[in-house]
Design an enzyme around this catalytic site. Structure first.
Site, PDB file in Angstrom:
ATOM      1  N   SER A   1      -5.750  28.590  -5.628  1.00  0.00           N
ATOM      2  CA  SER A   1      -7.147  28.704  -5.231  1.00  0.00           C
ATOM      3  C   SER A   1      -8.017  28.698  -6.486  1.00  0.00           C
ATOM      4  O   SER A   1      -7.702  28.018  -7.472  1.00  0.00           O
ATOM      5  CB  SER A   1      -7.336  29.989  -4.399  1.00  0.00           C
TER       6      SER A   1
ATOM      7  N   TYR B   1     -17.162  23.068  -2.317  1.00  0.00           N
ATOM      8  CA  TYR B   1     -15.939  23.527  -2.978  1.00  0.00           C
ATOM      9  C   TYR B   1     -15.677  24.989  -2.642  1.00  0.00           C
ATOM     10  O   TYR B   1     -14.545  25.364  -2.321  1.00  0.00           O
ATOM     11  CB  TYR B   1     -16.064  23.330  -4.484  1.00  0.00           C
TER      12      TYR B   1
ATOM     13  N   LYS C   1     -12.309  26.634  -0.688  1.00  0.00           N
ATOM     14  CA  LYS C   1     -11.458  27.653  -1.295  1.00  0.00           C
ATOM     15  C   LYS C   1     -11.592  29.005  -0.579  1.00  0.00           C
ATOM     16  O   LYS C   1     -10.608  29.749  -0.471  1.00  0.00           O
ATOM     17  CB  LYS C   1     -11.779  27.789  -2.784  1.00  0.00           C
TER      18      LYS C   1
END
Length: 273
Positions: A132, A147, A151
């Site tokens: 991650s 993004y 994550k």
């Protein structure tokens, strides 16, 4: 008997370094990538076998997992490393960019995990290590909403799976890294742009300057430190559920945990105003 690790995204950067480290430790390595015909370095290792894999393609995931199991007999650890980054204003993002960000960083690990759970169940256990980012547990860089989304979702997926897989002796681990030197991360980013909209230009320039500074300076992590953390988890030297790598990530988490969220967001935002 040697243990075996299955790693996604081994064509370059962290994935390749991790594959080499495990091979040099005597592990068998199932190294996967989208274009194995272009690989020249990993093929030099007798205990590394390369398999074609696009993590967004469910049938290809099934095929590569089946081939890896047939080759090695048993997989002990799976490392979900493949990933990509989409940055820029959400308003300017193309539909394809939004879908691709989720497909690679979130649905990809889901595809791999689903294929390996039956194998781990049959063997009485196993381990998933999901790569991650500290941007999966805190926001810190503007224009990274997609993004962050991917994550954050990976973090939630991993934590949620803990309860259903722990009784089956299937372990879950997370590495929260902040980017590593030599990974050419800046050039791998997809930027959302529209030359007809300039309202975000100032912020875009500041974020790009930040990334240029990080890549040319000492902000990024030594990739070998990340590899060391992965190895420690795989070998049982560490049993931490979350491992935050690097000063930047740890400093941000300290700040995030020490003040109200409103104060944290304003503190970060002031850096870009």
């Amino acid at each position: 008997m040697s243990k075996t690790v299955f790693i996604t995204g081994t064509s370059s950067g962290l994935g390749k370094l991790t594959a080499i480290r495990f091979a040099e430790m005597g592990w068998n390595v199932a190294a996967t990538m989208r274009t194995p015909d272009k690989e020249t370095e990993l093929i030099a290792y007798d205990n590394i076998k390369i398999f074609k894999l696009d993590v967004t393609n469910v049938r290809e995931v099934q095929s590569s997992v089946d081939q890896a199991i047939a080759t090695f007999g048993k997989i002990d650890v799976v490392i979900n490393n493949a990933g990509m980054g989409t940055y820029g204003p959400l308003e300017l993002a193309q539909e394809e960019a939004i879908d691709w960000q989720f497909a690679v960083n979130t649905r990809g690990p889901i595809n791999v995990i689903r294929q390996f759970v039956p194998h781990f169940r049959a063997n009485g256990g196993g381990m998933f290590i999901n790569i991650s980012s500290f941007m999966g547990i805190t926001t810190a860089v503007p224009l990274g909403s997609l993004y962050n989304m991917s994550k954050f979702a990976l973090e939630g997926l991993t934590e949620g799976l803990y309860y259903e897989l722990k009784p089956l002796n299937i372990e879950l681990r997370l590495i929260e890294q902040g980017g590593s030197t030599g990974n050419n991360f800046k050039n791998s980013i997809t930027w959302n742009r529209d030359e007809n909209i300039q309202d975000y230009d100032d912020l875009m320039t500041k974020v790009q300057d930040l990334m240029n500074h990080a890549e040319s300076g000492s902000t990024l992590d030594d990739p070998q430190i990340i590899v060391n953390a992965i190895v420690a988890l795989a070998t049982g030297e560490s049993n931490k559920f979350r491992t935050v790598i690097g000063k930047a990530g740890n400093d941000l988490m300290t700040l995030r945990n020490s003040v109200p969220i409103e104060q944290y967001l304003e503190t970060i935002a002031k850096n870009y105003m």
